[in-house]
Design an enzyme around this catalytic site. Structure first.
Site, PDB file in Angstrom:
ATOM      1  N   HIS A 134      42.979  39.020  37.117  1.00 48.29           N
ATOM      2  CA  HIS A 134      41.984  40.103  37.166  1.00 48.29           C
ATOM      3  C   HIS A 134      41.656  40.337  38.649  1.00 48.29           C
ATOM      4  O   HIS A 134      41.699  39.401  39.445  1.00 48.29           O
ATOM      5  CB  HIS A 134      40.744  39.620  36.410  1.00 48.29           C
ATOM      6  CG  HIS A 134      39.687  40.654  36.179  1.00 48.29           C
ATOM      7  ND1 HIS A 134      38.766  40.994  37.140  1.00 48.29           N
ATOM      8  CD2 HIS A 134      39.391  41.405  35.096  1.00 48.29           C
ATOM      9  CE1 HIS A 134      37.947  41.914  36.653  1.00 48.29           C
ATOM     10  NE2 HIS A 134      38.304  42.190  35.414  1.00 48.29           N
ATOM     11  N   ASP A 211      39.882  30.621  35.677  1.00 51.42           N
ATOM     12  CA  ASP A 211      39.112  31.782  35.237  1.00 51.42           C
ATOM     13  C   ASP A 211      39.125  31.753  33.700  1.00 51.42           C
ATOM     14  O   ASP A 211      40.141  32.075  33.069  1.00 51.42           O
ATOM     15  CB  ASP A 211      39.759  33.061  35.789  1.00 51.42           C
ATOM     16  CG  ASP A 211      39.073  34.320  35.266  1.00 51.42           C
ATOM     17  OD1 ASP A 211      38.231  34.213  34.359  1.00 51.42           O
ATOM     18  OD2 ASP A 211      39.405  35.409  35.768  1.00 51.42           O
ATOM     19  N   GLN A 214      38.122  34.949  29.576  1.00 48.65           N
ATOM     20  CA  GLN A 214      38.664  35.306  28.252  1.00 48.65           C
ATOM     21  C   GLN A 214      38.873  34.080  27.366  1.00 48.65           C
ATOM     22  O   GLN A 214      39.236  34.221  26.202  1.00 48.65           O
ATOM     23  CB  GLN A 214      39.990  36.073  28.403  1.00 48.65           C
ATOM     24  CG  GLN A 214      39.864  37.407  29.122  1.00 48.65           C
ATOM     25  CD  GLN A 214      38.936  38.392  28.403  1.00 48.65           C
ATOM     26  OE1 GLN A 214      38.657  38.258  27.208  1.00 48.65           O
ATOM     27  NE2 GLN A 214      38.446  39.382  29.138  1.00 48.65           N
ATOM     28  N   LYS A 237      30.671  38.056  27.634  1.00 45.16           N
ATOM     29  CA  LYS A 237      31.933  38.102  26.885  1.00 45.16           C
ATOM     30  C   LYS A 237      31.938  37.077  25.753  1.00 45.16           C
ATOM     31  O   LYS A 237      32.888  36.987  24.994  1.00 45.16           O
ATOM     32  CB  LYS A 237      33.114  37.829  27.822  1.00 45.16           C
ATOM     33  CG  LYS A 237      33.349  38.946  28.837  1.00 45.16           C
ATOM     34  CD  LYS A 237      34.603  38.683  29.633  1.00 45.16           C
ATOM     35  CE  LYS A 237      34.691  39.504  30.896  1.00 45.16           C
ATOM     36  NZ  LYS A 237      35.021  40.905  30.689  1.00 45.16           N
ATOM     37  N   CYS A 375      41.520  46.323  35.280  1.00 46.92           N
ATOM     38  CA  CYS A 375      41.278  45.550  36.515  1.00 46.92           C
ATOM     39  C   CYS A 375      42.425  44.588  36.802  1.00 46.92           C
ATOM     40  O   CYS A 375      42.206  43.477  37.314  1.00 46.92           O
ATOM     41  CB  CYS A 375      39.954  44.785  36.465  1.00 46.92           C
ATOM     42  SG  CYS A 375      38.542  45.868  36.439  1.00 46.92           S
TER      43      CYS A 375
HETATM   44  N1  PMP Z   1      38.412  37.538  34.788  1.00 50.55           N
HETATM   45  C1  PMP Z   1      38.891  37.971  33.623  1.00 50.55           C
HETATM   46  C2  PMP Z   1      40.140  37.335  33.058  1.00 50.55           C
HETATM   47  C3  PMP Z   1      38.228  38.996  32.944  1.00 50.55           C
HETATM   48  O1  PMP Z   1      38.711  39.431  31.766  1.00 50.55           O
HETATM   49  C4  PMP Z   1      37.058  39.551  33.506  1.00 50.55           C
HETATM   50  C5  PMP Z   1      36.330  40.698  32.819  1.00 50.55           C
HETATM   51  N2  PMP Z   1      37.167  41.692  32.325  1.00 50.55           N
HETATM   52  C6  PMP Z   1      36.586  39.050  34.713  1.00 50.55           C
HETATM   53  C7  PMP Z   1      37.294  38.050  35.325  1.00 50.55           C
HETATM   54  C8  PMP Z   1      35.334  39.569  35.340  1.00 50.55           C
HETATM   55  O2  PMP Z   1      34.232  39.258  34.546  1.00 50.55           O
HETATM   56  P1  PMP Z   1      32.796  39.848  34.865  1.00 50.55           P
HETATM   57  O3  PMP Z   1      32.953  41.323  34.984  1.00 50.55           O
HETATM   58  O4  PMP Z   1      31.969  39.443  33.693  1.00 50.55           O
HETATM   59  O5  PMP Z   1      32.326  39.230  36.141  1.00 50.55           O
END
Ligand code: PMP
Length: 417
Positions: A134, A211, A214, A237, A375
């Site tokens: 991401h 990370d 997910q 999430k 993203c």
């Molecule tokens: N890493 C991953 C794998 C994600 O899916 C996301 C959110 N789509 C993020 C980081 C960022 O998370 P947040 O916007 O809650 O900070």
């Protein structure tokens, strides 16, 4: 292969009532259709218990933490610190002070990239990430590398969306200071073999950041068993409030890292000549935190533990398999991300259609999906596509919702052709 799944499946301890009935937002109609919510990787809907906890917080113990002698402040402080202990137990951290409250995954990674980067990165060093990160696990490292004169290395992937782990043998060396990698890809659904990756990195004494944005909503996590050095995720999430996130870090790293932000709470004493920083975890928690989010994260953890998570994972795996099987029948549909091990996410494109148009038509039929690059622009570049339609599953989704998705997709495709 036939999947043994029926539309009445109810694998939860919650039993009897369908899981979706615990989620007020899922009871509504959009454009005259019952809402089907498949945008869970972006954010999940909230169970009533979480919504009630938020109302209860503001109706009772609302107060600033750590600073007050009065009753409400003590109650709010105790509730926040109880969340810290709950999160530590939830991910099996050794110590509660290894849990830092942040705004979310993004802020957690920025904190590590800044503070660990300042502590460890020197000119000529390198940081290793993967091809499916991401943006929030790319850009903070680019900034840190630029600031410190270090370079970024990327673990490549194959066209099924699987990382080429053997490449680590060339990528890791004595100048690698950290490896930061996602557990589950938010655009491909790939479930990475993080234990193997962590072991490889540890052979060079390289710390690893996972990370888990997910992963946390879908599977049990034991940071001591996987032996990661940092692990990050977001409350919103995992059925909890927005604006609260978690950074887990091994004490030995957090102790050595300098603060990320300065301000109240992160200090022991302040003099104009010199400031003494607070102990863990407060050293990394400057200013008034997101108290409501912190306190109410407990209700989200209660919900996940009541499922319990390992059953939710098994159910979602069946659902993903069913969705993959059903959607593969749609002419011209190509699944992006066909790794052998996947979880909860199904990304696809349909021949001669734009993902955005498909998303708009599904929306009008009451189905919420996400379209775009999610993203992960480097992933889209790798596959040479502008974006995908992403169906991301949660524990309240059902096989009959998948059936409706397939029917609506067929309809959308015929409208677009
Ligand atoms: N890493 C991953 C794998 C994600 O899916 C996301 C959110 N789509 C993020 C980081 C960022 O998370 P947040 O916007 O809650 O900070």
């Amino acid at each position: 292969m036939a999947v043994n799944i029926s539309s009445t499946i109810s694998p939860f301890l919650l039993q009897q009532k369908p899981v979706s009935s615990y989620f007020p937002a899922l009871q509504q109609q959009v454009y005259g259709q019952p809402l089907i919510y498949f945008d869970n990787a972006a954010t999940t809907q909230k169970p009533k218990s979480v919504i009630d906890a938020i109302v209860r917080y503001y109706s009772t113990i609302n107060s600033n933490v750590h600073r007050g002698v009065h009753y409400l402040s003590q109650q709010a402080t105790e509730a926040s610190e109880e969340t810290r202990r709950r999160v530590a137990r939830f991910i099996h951290a050794r110590h509660a002070h290894e849990i830092i409250f942040t705004r979310g995954t993004t802020e957690s990674i920025n904190l590590v990239a800044y503070a660990y980067g300042k502590y460890a990165l020197k000119p000529g060093d390198n940081v290793v990430i993967s091809a499916m990160e991401h943006h929030s696990n790319i850009v903070p490292w680019q900034i840190a590398c630029e600031d410190r004169g270090a370079s970024l290395r990327v673990i490549p992937m194959n066209d099924r969306g699987e990382l080429l782990i053997d490449e680590l043998d060339h990528l890791l060396d004595e100048r690698t200071r950290i490896l930061a990698i996602t557990w589950i890809s938010n655009s491909l659904g790939t479930l990475n073999p993080i234990e193997e990756i962590i072991q490889k990195a540890h052979q060079f004494d390289i710390p690893v950041l996972i990370d888990a944005a997910q992963a946390a909503p879908h599977m049990p996590i034991d940071v001591q068993t996987i032996d990661c050095d940092f692990l990050v995720f977001s409350g919103h999430k995992m059925y909890g409030p927005t604006g609260i996130g978690i950074l887990y870090g091994k004490e030995k790293w957090l102790e050595q890292m300098p603060p990320y932000q300065g301000g109240g709470e992160m200090i022991k004493s302040v003099r104009f000549e010199k400031t003494e920083y607070n102990d863990l975890p407060f050293k990394f928690e400057a200013g008034t935190p997101h108290i409501e989010g912190t306190v109410c994260l407990q209700a989200a953890i209660d919900f996940l533990e009541s499922l319990p998570l390992h059953k939710a994972f098994a159910y979602e795996q069946q659902l993903l398999e069913y969705a993959t099987q059903q959607m593969s029948q749609i002419p011209g549909l190509r699944i992006i991300g066909q790794a052998q091990h996947k979880a909860s996410i199904l990304s696809f494109i349909i021949e001669n259609t734009h993902p955005y148009d498909v998303g708009v038509l599904l929306d009008k039929m009451g189905i919420a999906v996400r379209t775009g690059h999610h993203c992960t622009q480097p992933v889209m570049d790798f596959f040479g596509i502008p974006g995908t339609v992403r169906v991301s599953l949660a524990v309240y989704n059902t096989p009959s919702e998948i059936d409706r998705l397939v029917t609506c997709l067929d309809k959308a495709v015929s409208m677009l052709k």
